[in-house]
Design an enzyme around this catalytic site. Structure first.
Site, mmCIF file in Angstrom:
data_model
loop_
_atom_site.group_PDB
_atom_site.id
_atom_site.type_symbol
_atom_site.label_atom_id
_atom_site.label_comp_id
_atom_site.label_asym_id
_atom_site.label_seq_id
_atom_site.Cartn_x
_atom_site.Cartn_y
_atom_site.Cartn_z
ATOM 1 N N HIS B 62 0.808 -1.227 0.000
ATOM 2 C CA HIS B 62 0.000 0.000 0.000
ATOM 3 C C HIS B 62 0.838 1.272 0.000
ATOM 4 O O HIS B 62 0.431 2.280 -0.570
ATOM 5 C CB HIS B 62 -0.988 -0.030 1.167
ATOM 6 C CG HIS B 62 -2.048 -1.088 0.980
ATOM 7 N ND1 HIS B 62 -2.326 -2.046 1.927
ATOM 8 C CD2 HIS B 62 -2.836 -1.360 -0.081
ATOM 9 C CE1 HIS B 62 -3.282 -2.852 1.460
ATOM 10 N NE2 HIS B 62 -3.603 -2.460 0.245
ATOM 11 N N ASP B 86 -9.913 -3.708 0.322
ATOM 12 C CA ASP B 86 -9.439 -3.816 1.706
ATOM 13 C C ASP B 86 -9.215 -2.451 2.346
ATOM 14 O O ASP B 86 -9.097 -2.328 3.558
ATOM 15 C CB ASP B 86 -8.163 -4.660 1.778
ATOM 16 C CG ASP B 86 -7.072 -4.101 0.893
ATOM 17 O OD1 ASP B 86 -6.654 -2.952 1.110
ATOM 18 O OD2 ASP B 86 -6.631 -4.808 -0.041
ATOM 19 N N GLY B 138 -15.342 -1.258 -12.597
ATOM 20 C CA GLY B 138 -14.384 -0.180 -12.813
ATOM 21 C C GLY B 138 -14.312 0.267 -14.256
ATOM 22 O O GLY B 138 -14.180 1.450 -14.559
ATOM 23 N N ASP B 155 -5.797 -0.894 -8.290
ATOM 24 C CA ASP B 155 -5.386 -1.839 -7.261
ATOM 25 C C ASP B 155 -6.206 -3.105 -7.485
ATOM 26 O O ASP B 155 -7.140 -3.397 -6.767
ATOM 27 C CB ASP B 155 -5.680 -1.200 -5.895
ATOM 28 C CG ASP B 155 -5.225 -2.069 -4.737
ATOM 29 O OD1 ASP B 155 -4.761 -3.187 -4.983
ATOM 30 O OD2 ASP B 155 -5.363 -1.610 -3.592
ATOM 31 N N THR B 157 -7.146 -7.251 -8.591
ATOM 32 C CA THR B 157 -6.747 -8.646 -8.407
ATOM 33 C C THR B 157 -6.079 -9.096 -9.703
ATOM 34 O O THR B 157 -5.711 -8.283 -10.531
ATOM 35 C CB THR B 157 -7.990 -9.504 -8.119
ATOM 36 O OG1 THR B 157 -8.948 -9.247 -9.149
ATOM 37 C CG2 THR B 157 -8.617 -9.142 -6.786
ATOM 38 N N ASP B 158 -5.957 -10.397 -9.894
ATOM 39 C CA ASP B 158 -5.231 -10.900 -11.061
ATOM 40 C C ASP B 158 -6.059 -10.781 -12.341
ATOM 41 O O ASP B 158 -7.258 -10.577 -12.294
ATOM 42 C CB ASP B 158 -4.838 -12.358 -10.803
ATOM 43 C CG ASP B 158 -3.863 -12.457 -9.649
ATOM 44 O OD1 ASP B 158 -2.856 -11.726 -9.694
ATOM 45 O OD2 ASP B 158 -4.114 -13.229 -8.703
#
Ligand SMILES: Cc1ncc(COP(=O)(O)O)c(C=O)c1O
Lengths: 486, 283
Positions: B62, B86, B138, B155, B157-158
């Protein structure tokens, strides 16, 4: 009661039963459940190869069904409200050809729009039937071919009272529907059979609020591409018959060209997909229509694209519109549909069904995920941002009225000569020229080649359409009739 | 009791953490969400069985996804964060009083809800008055925006599963459009080491290079991510992350960081040869 019967999948059940008996195969196919071809089995999966078996007593025979295939065909007929349904393993092409050859002998007339799929004109070459073309209207702004106008069909019928049948393409690739009920009634009043190429309309039989299906209006035969919106494996299809069309004679016609080794992969996929549609079709197509609606609305918000729908309806040549279709006019961003189609694939890894001069068509199905719809919309927005040009750079060609000099069969088999295509104006073509997809001939055998047609072929080539049909695979030369016909 | 969480880092390599307690498990419309209490890494968040964030090493990720851009352009005022359920990225951003607006777009509301409840370490600043939360795709969000943000942070995920759309050319192109003329894009850029991650890295780089005049990649050490060697992308219409670094200005802010500093900032852009070669291949 219907639903209860529709739960059955006779071919799948017979295949499972057969597998569990662990019968020792001393018959074809020689891969013997994949053991003889491990590479193929690893690639396609062992389960798949173990189901690739031959006709035999417990599994019935496609050429002359008496048990499980017969039962599966009856269930399909019930699901589609037809008198009988034939399982077809050589695509809707074979279904369209069987319809025409069942209805017409050599020399018999058949009324049809000129924008039919190549399979219909191929059937004319095979059978020697004579086409009477009805011009489909062309939409003045979108440039797409429409349905057949009732008035035009009436004229053709009155002028050719001896015609045996009319063929209706419903819906078109783009989703345009004709007034199927009125056309059917009109043809029946004149004792003509009504054949419907319903390649793009399988879902009409199951969804709510969708256009009328061929069987529902009393048409005599229909070809439905189960492998398109129905979810079965590529190449599998149904031929439906109704009214007084003879099951036995139709089967004889089918058997003229059908393999004697019908694939059980295709047959079981038809069986399983029919059950799925009968039990879940309503919800499935509701979902598809919603996804198409959402995507259409979002595309129209981008500006410059026109994703059309029911607002086109005009009571005649656009009698209804299939809202599960996502057809988009791209000319206002200055790009031909085929150009957008190519950019989507080459730049964005998105493969759509086809692009022609003015439009693209994205096929939406129950297999789509929302995130993929977002990708399509986002990519179209990007293409507009990055590639749009002067909107007058794409021009639509008017419908070219064909000048038919000979029947397709006469022209195809006549003595011919090879000419550079650019020098062929004035001659009679002996072969097809078309873009694939959609596979609708620009030029068919027996038609006079004109400068206008050559211009359109060149324009399509320049824009990147995939041209096909001639003996010369480069489409640089064309076979024309030796004899000059007035 | 011998309870271990195991994740495949490649088809042939596994990574395991000893688990004290399985605190939460749930399934959203998009993915499976789990919170585990581990002995070494504290609380961890996994999505579809892949570690996203742990209490012990999340600071590295982060800090590096945020401070590099902000030290390059201290005038950043309006930020869009995509993914980041998160909350850790938001927490770092809220440390800057100069930032006026942070829009966060996360497709899966349940991830945010679960993190608020079980991972306060990262989710603590989601209620900052400058933060607006949007729960939507997004790709769809950026599609509608033009010339609006100073910084976009992806930010994600895969590149498979719900984050797929955030690795596409149409997404990066739309981000370009949504950024102001001096805008910066920072994105989760996968890893150069194992084949599958490296493919994701190359594809992302290839797509971004096509849009931005400045297009760099920087690295950091992430113990719980496959191979431990991870990358972010830095793409910009104007700023160069090294030439334009204003180290004094950033250090004057006196922010407390545990990984990032202005030396690491410069050093993180120095890449191993095998990484350089892979990136060069797709440029
Ligand atoms: C209108 C129409 N009819 C028939 C066919 C032939 O179907 P198949 O490819 O299954 O042979 C097609 C295929 O694209 C079609 O579009």
């Amino acid at each position: 009661m219907t639903n209860f019967l529709q739960q059955k999948v006779p071919i799948m059940e017979a295949l499972n039963q057969y597998k569990s008996m662990r019968v020792v195969p001393f018959d074809v196919p020689g891969h013997k459940r994949g053991r003889g071809n491990p590479e193929l089995a690893a690639f396609l999966g062992e389960q798949c190869l173990s189901m690739d078996v031959n006709s035999m007593k417990p599994l019935d025979n496609l050429c002359h069904p008496v048990s499980v295939i017969k039962e599966a065909e009856e269930l399909a007929a019930q699901a589609f409200n037809a008198k009988h349904a034939f399982f077809m393993v050589n695509g809707t092409t074979s279904a369209v050809q069987a319809m025409i050859m069942t209805a017409c002998k050599a020399g018999d007339k058949i009324i049809m729009p000129r924008n039919v799929h190549r399979s219909a004109i191929n059937a004319l070459i095979l059978s020697g039937a004579v086409p009477v073309y009805v011009n489909p209207g062309v939409h003045s702004e979108l440039g797409i071919a429409l349905g057949m106008a009732l008035k035009d069909v009436k004229e053709a019928i009155l002028e050719h009272k001896d015609a045996k049948a009319i063929l209706i393409n419903n819906p078109t690739y783009y989703g345009i529907c004709s007034d199927l009920q009125a056309l059917t009634d009109l043809a029946h009043q004149h004792d003509m059979l009504v054949l419907v190429d319903e390649a793009h309309g399988t879902h009409f039989y199951f969804g709510d609020n969708l256009p009328a299906s061929a069987m529902s209006v009393g048409a005599d035969m229909a070809s439905v591409s189960m492998h398109k919106s129905g979810g079965s494996l590529t190449q599998s299809s149904f031929l439906l018959i109704n009214n007084d069309v003879s099951e036995g004679y139709t089967r004889q016609i089918i058997n003229l060209t059908q393999t004697t080794s019908g694939s059980y992969l295709l047959l079981s996929s038809l069986d399983i997909s029919r059950r799925n549609l009968a039990l879940n079709g309503k919800e499935i197509f509701q979902k598809v229509a919603e996804m198409a609606y959402y995507t259409r609305t979002e595309i129209n918000k981008i500006g410059g694209y026109y994703a059309y729908s029911k607002e086109l309806i005009n009571g005649d040549t656009i009698f209804d519109f299939d809202v599960t279709k996502l057809s988009v006019d791209t000319r206002d961003i200055g790009l031909a549909g085929i150009e957008v189609y190519d950019i989507l694939r080459d730049e964005y890894d998105i493969q759509i069904e086809f692009g022609d001069i003015g439009n693209i068509l994205a096929y939406i199905s129950v297999g789509d995920r929302h995130l993929d719809l977002e990708r399509l919309v986002a990519a179209l927005a990007e293409i507009k941002r990055r590639y749009s040009q002067d909107k007058n750079s794409v021009f639509i060609h008017e419908y070219i009225r064909p000048q038919v000099a000979l029947t397709p069969q006469e022209a195809f088999y006549a003595p011919k000569q090879k000419l550079p295509i650019s020098e062929s104006a004035g001659y009679i073509s002996s072969e097809f020229v078309m873009c694939y997809p959609p596979g609708i001939p620009i030029l068919a055998p027996g038609e006079r080649i004109t400068e206008e047609i050559l211009d359109f072929i060149q324009y399509s080539k320049d824009k990147g359409c995939f041209l096909t049909g001639t003996e010369d695979s480069d489409i640089a030369n064309i076979n024309v009739l030796k004899e000059f016909v007035e | 009791m011998n309870l271990w969480y195991t994740e495949n880092h490649s088809p042939n390599v596994r990574f395991s953490l000893e688990v004290e307690e399985h605190i939460y498990t749930g399934k959203s419309d998009f993915q499976k969400i789990d919170i585990l209490q581990t002995l070494e890494f504290g609380r961890i968040l996994t999505l579809d069985g892949l570690v996203m964030c742990t209490e012990k090493d999340e600071f590295i990720y982060h800090e590096m996804i945020t401070h590099v851009a902000l030290a390059t352009n201290p005038a950043i005022k309006k930020v869009l964060v995509i993914g980041a359920g998160d909350g850790g990225t938001i927490r770092e951003l809220t440390a800057y009083p100069t930032i006026e607006q942070i829009d966060m777009v996360e497709i899966d509301k349940m991830v945010v809800d679960v993190c608020r409840e079980f991972l306060p370490q990262t989710a603590s600043k989601l209620d900052d008055p400058r933060v607006n939360l949007y729960f939507e795709d997004g790709l769809k969000f950026v599609r509608r925006i033009e010339n609006d943000y100073d910084l976009i942070i992806v930010d994600s995920t895969d590149p498979f599963g719900p984050g797929e759309g955030l690795f596409t050319k149409e997404f990066y192109g739309n981000c370009y459009k949504a950024l102001k003329e001096d805008g910066i894009l920072v994105n989760q850029h996968e890893s150069p080491f194992y084949a599958e991650d490296a493919l994701g890295m190359r594809k992302a780089h290839q797509k971004i290079v096509g849009f931005f005049p400045v297009c760099k990649v920087y690295q950091f050490h992430m113990p719980t991510y496959p191979s431990g060697h991870w990358l972010f992308g830095f793409a910009s219409k104007k700023f160069d992350p090294i030439l334009d670094l204003d180290a004094t200005a950033w250090n004057d802010l006196d922010l407390k960081t545990r990984y990032y500093n202005t030396d690491i900032h410069v050093g993180s852009f120095a890449l191993p040869n095998y990484v350089k070669e892979q990136l060069k291949d797709v440029e």
